[in-house]
Enzyme design. Sequence first.
Site, PDB file in Angstrom:
ATOM      1  N   GLY A  12       0.821  -1.223   0.000  1.00  0.00           N
ATOM      2  CA  GLY A  12       0.000   0.000   0.000  1.00  0.00           C
ATOM      3  C   GLY A  12       0.845   1.260   0.000  1.00  0.00           C
ATOM      4  O   GLY A  12       2.077   1.229   0.014  1.00  0.00           O
ATOM      5  N   ARG A  39      -4.326 -11.045  -2.906  1.00  0.00           N
ATOM      6  CA  ARG A  39      -4.126 -10.462  -4.238  1.00  0.00           C
ATOM      7  C   ARG A  39      -2.658 -10.239  -4.571  1.00  0.00           C
ATOM      8  O   ARG A  39      -2.253 -10.354  -5.718  1.00  0.00           O
ATOM      9  CB  ARG A  39      -4.824  -9.087  -4.324  1.00  0.00           C
ATOM     10  CG  ARG A  39      -6.326  -9.099  -4.323  1.00  0.00           C
ATOM     11  CD  ARG A  39      -6.873  -7.668  -4.434  1.00  0.00           C
ATOM     12  NE  ARG A  39      -6.603  -6.873  -3.233  1.00  0.00           N
ATOM     13  CZ  ARG A  39      -7.401  -6.848  -2.155  1.00  0.00           C
ATOM     14  NH1 ARG A  39      -8.519  -7.549  -2.168  1.00  0.00           N
ATOM     15  NH2 ARG A  39      -7.100  -6.128  -1.097  1.00  0.00           N
ATOM     16  N   SER A  40      -1.869  -9.882  -3.557  1.00  0.00           N
ATOM     17  CA  SER A  40      -0.462  -9.531  -3.806  1.00  0.00           C
ATOM     18  C   SER A  40       0.503 -10.665  -3.484  1.00  0.00           C
ATOM     19  O   SER A  40       1.710 -10.509  -3.680  1.00  0.00           O
ATOM     20  CB  SER A  40      -0.047  -8.338  -2.950  1.00  0.00           C
ATOM     21  OG  SER A  40      -0.978  -7.320  -3.047  1.00  0.00           O
ATOM     22  N   CYS A 129      -3.044  10.965  10.698  1.00  0.00           N
ATOM     23  CA  CYS A 129      -2.019  11.838  10.092  1.00  0.00           C
ATOM     24  C   CYS A 129      -2.207  13.315  10.472  1.00  0.00           C
ATOM     25  O   CYS A 129      -1.246  14.010  10.796  1.00  0.00           O
ATOM     26  CB  CYS A 129      -2.022  11.675   8.576  1.00  0.00           C
ATOM     27  SG  CYS A 129      -3.664  11.589   7.844  1.00  0.00           S
ATOM     28  N   SER A 159      -3.288  11.488  -0.968  1.00  0.00           N
ATOM     29  CA  SER A 159      -2.522  10.288  -0.594  1.00  0.00           C
ATOM     30  C   SER A 159      -3.014   9.724   0.735  1.00  0.00           C
ATOM     31  O   SER A 159      -2.848   8.532   1.000  1.00  0.00           O
ATOM     32  CB  SER A 159      -1.022  10.605  -0.508  1.00  0.00           C
ATOM     33  OG  SER A 159      -0.798  11.618   0.449  1.00  0.00           O
ATOM     34  N   LYS A 207     -11.781  12.096  15.091  1.00  0.00           N
ATOM     35  CA  LYS A 207     -10.453  11.530  15.390  1.00  0.00           C
ATOM     36  C   LYS A 207      -9.517  12.649  15.851  1.00  0.00           C
ATOM     37  O   LYS A 207      -8.809  12.510  16.851  1.00  0.00           O
ATOM     38  CB  LYS A 207      -9.847  10.890  14.133  1.00  0.00           C
ATOM     39  CG  LYS A 207     -10.407   9.538  13.761  1.00  0.00           C
ATOM     40  CD  LYS A 207      -9.700   9.045  12.482  1.00  0.00           C
ATOM     41  CE  LYS A 207     -10.663   8.344  11.555  1.00  0.00           C
ATOM     42  NZ  LYS A 207     -10.098   8.159  10.194  1.00  0.00           N
ATOM     43  N   HIS A 236      -0.275  17.244   4.042  1.00  0.00           N
ATOM     44  CA  HIS A 236      -1.441  17.923   4.605  1.00  0.00           C
ATOM     45  C   HIS A 236      -1.041  19.308   5.119  1.00  0.00           C
ATOM     46  O   HIS A 236       0.016  19.472   5.733  1.00  0.00           O
ATOM     47  CB  HIS A 236      -1.993  17.153   5.810  1.00  0.00           C
ATOM     48  CG  HIS A 236      -2.655  15.851   5.481  1.00  0.00           C
ATOM     49  ND1 HIS A 236      -2.937  15.445   4.201  1.00  0.00           N
ATOM     50  CD2 HIS A 236      -3.120  14.868   6.305  1.00  0.00           C
ATOM     51  CE1 HIS A 236      -3.542  14.268   4.243  1.00  0.00           C
ATOM     52  NE2 HIS A 236      -3.655  13.895   5.508  1.00  0.00           N
TER      53      HIS A 236
HETATM   54  P1  A2P Z   1      -3.096  -5.541  -1.396  1.00  0.00           P
HETATM   55  O1  A2P Z   1      -2.187  -4.670  -2.182  1.00  0.00           O
HETATM   56  O2  A2P Z   1      -2.768  -6.982  -1.531  1.00  0.00           O
HETATM   57  O3  A2P Z   1      -4.560  -5.230  -1.604  1.00  0.00           O
HETATM   58  P2  A2P Z   1      -3.782   1.353   0.403  1.00  0.00           P
HETATM   59  O4  A2P Z   1      -4.395   1.978   1.627  1.00  0.00           O
HETATM   60  O5  A2P Z   1      -2.674   2.173  -0.173  1.00  0.00           O
HETATM   61  O6  A2P Z   1      -4.790   0.981  -0.613  1.00  0.00           O
HETATM   62  O7  A2P Z   1      -3.068  -0.008   0.902  1.00  0.00           O
HETATM   63  C1  A2P Z   1      -3.744  -0.991   1.629  1.00  0.00           C
HETATM   64  C2  A2P Z   1      -2.785  -2.112   2.008  1.00  0.00           C
HETATM   65  O8  A2P Z   1      -3.488  -3.048   2.845  1.00  0.00           O
HETATM   66  C3  A2P Z   1      -2.305  -2.925   0.816  1.00  0.00           C
HETATM   67  O9  A2P Z   1      -0.984  -3.362   1.074  1.00  0.00           O
HETATM   68  C4  A2P Z   1      -3.278  -4.081   0.807  1.00  0.00           C
HETATM   69  O10 A2P Z   1      -2.785  -5.245   0.172  1.00  0.00           O
HETATM   70  C5  A2P Z   1      -3.416  -4.346   2.275  1.00  0.00           C
HETATM   71  N1  A2P Z   1      -4.623  -5.110   2.599  1.00  0.00           N
HETATM   72  C6  A2P Z   1      -5.906  -4.795   2.320  1.00  0.00           C
HETATM   73  N2  A2P Z   1      -6.755  -5.758   2.757  1.00  0.00           N
HETATM   74  C7  A2P Z   1      -5.983  -6.706   3.349  1.00  0.00           C
HETATM   75  C8  A2P Z   1      -6.246  -7.970   4.003  1.00  0.00           C
HETATM   76  N3  A2P Z   1      -7.485  -8.434   4.145  1.00  0.00           N
HETATM   77  N4  A2P Z   1      -5.182  -8.674   4.474  1.00  0.00           N
HETATM   78  C9  A2P Z   1      -3.928  -8.202   4.318  1.00  0.00           C
HETATM   79  N5  A2P Z   1      -3.615  -7.041   3.718  1.00  0.00           N
HETATM   80  C10 A2P Z   1      -4.617  -6.293   3.237  1.00  0.00           C
END
Ligand code: A2P
Length: 330
Positions: A12, A39-40, A129, A159, A207, A236
């Site tokens: 992310g 997914r990753s 943040c 961002s 928050k 920000h």
């Molecule tokens: P992934 O890239 O596999 O979706 P951002 O806020 O920039 O979109 O990033 C979110 C981050 O949180 C990414 O690395 C995303 O991975 C990860 N993420 C989202 N859902 C899950 C989950 N269920 N388990 C682990 N990581 C997650």
Amino acid sequence: KKINLAVVGATGMVGRTFLKVLEERDLPIENFYLFASARSAGSKMTFKGKEYTVEELTENSFDRGIDIALFSAGGGTSLKYAPIAASKGCVVVDNSSAWRMDPEVPLVVPEVNPEDIKLNKGIIANPNCSTIQAVVALKPLHEYYTIKRIVYSTYQAVSGAGMGGWTDLEEGLKGNPPKKFPHPIANNCLPHIDVFTENGYTKEEIKMIQETRKILHDSNLKITATTVRVPVFNSHSESINVEFEKPFELNELVDILKKAPGVVVQDDPANNVYPLAANATGRDEVFVGRIRRDESVESGVNLWVVADNIRKGAAANAVQIAELLIKDMQ
Ligand code: A2P
């Protein structure tokens, strides 16, 4: 002693910056693990010249002696997995909002309340943040003059809404409709960050109010906030109006800010010098300028406070907390 460190949400916006900041600050890492969603899984990321494979986060991910895990994968992931990690002896530094207001969980900005780290039971929360950059500037002033009331008005970069927010502005500038935000963000300002609650405030505003009180250890502080998303990619900006209990000399107040840890004063209006989002990006300090007396009250000041929301507002703050944890482990 070198430690085993994991990054959860490595792919992310904040996750990638964790890697950058960890490299720059050269933390003593023995084994390094990267987690994200299914997914990753299998994708590769480079850290200190070495390639690492991203793994899917599961309940067994922490069964291998991980000392510290930096989480930035959304509130749902933190709610479920932070306690699992903590139960295996790992200390979680969590960037989501899931644990911030839990009375058992310290909410820490290293320049402001590092002493709270000691109270952790396996989870430490990284503040919002917008809150982080505000309290870095406000803490030294609170110590000297005792804050009575704060009015926050924010100008927040896309961002802060992750990859989706960034893409909405990029595509919006080409004329494409938004996917993340409810309205176009290009050429627009959205007075809407996170969801609306019953009293008309957004969660982002709540928050800022609650987290400021918790970090400054003052549950009675009077605070109000309006948080706005603006078409800026990163960093920000905040207008902060503060009213004090005690009188102050403006020169002395500026000197206090100049000496404050993590603060850089940029305040020379005659030469058009004041904090700018474009200049704060890539830096870990909080920039303060436009420092001027609020002449409508007995003892008040206006500040313009700018910081890189992905670095000091998220990744750098969490890595600073990890550094203090490591110091304690030696
Ligand atoms: P992934 O890239 O596999 O979706 P951002 O806020 O920039 O979109 O990033 C979110 C981050 O949180 C990414 O690395 C995303 O991975 C990860 N993420 C989202 N859902 C899950 C989950 N269920 N388990 C682990 N990581 C997650």
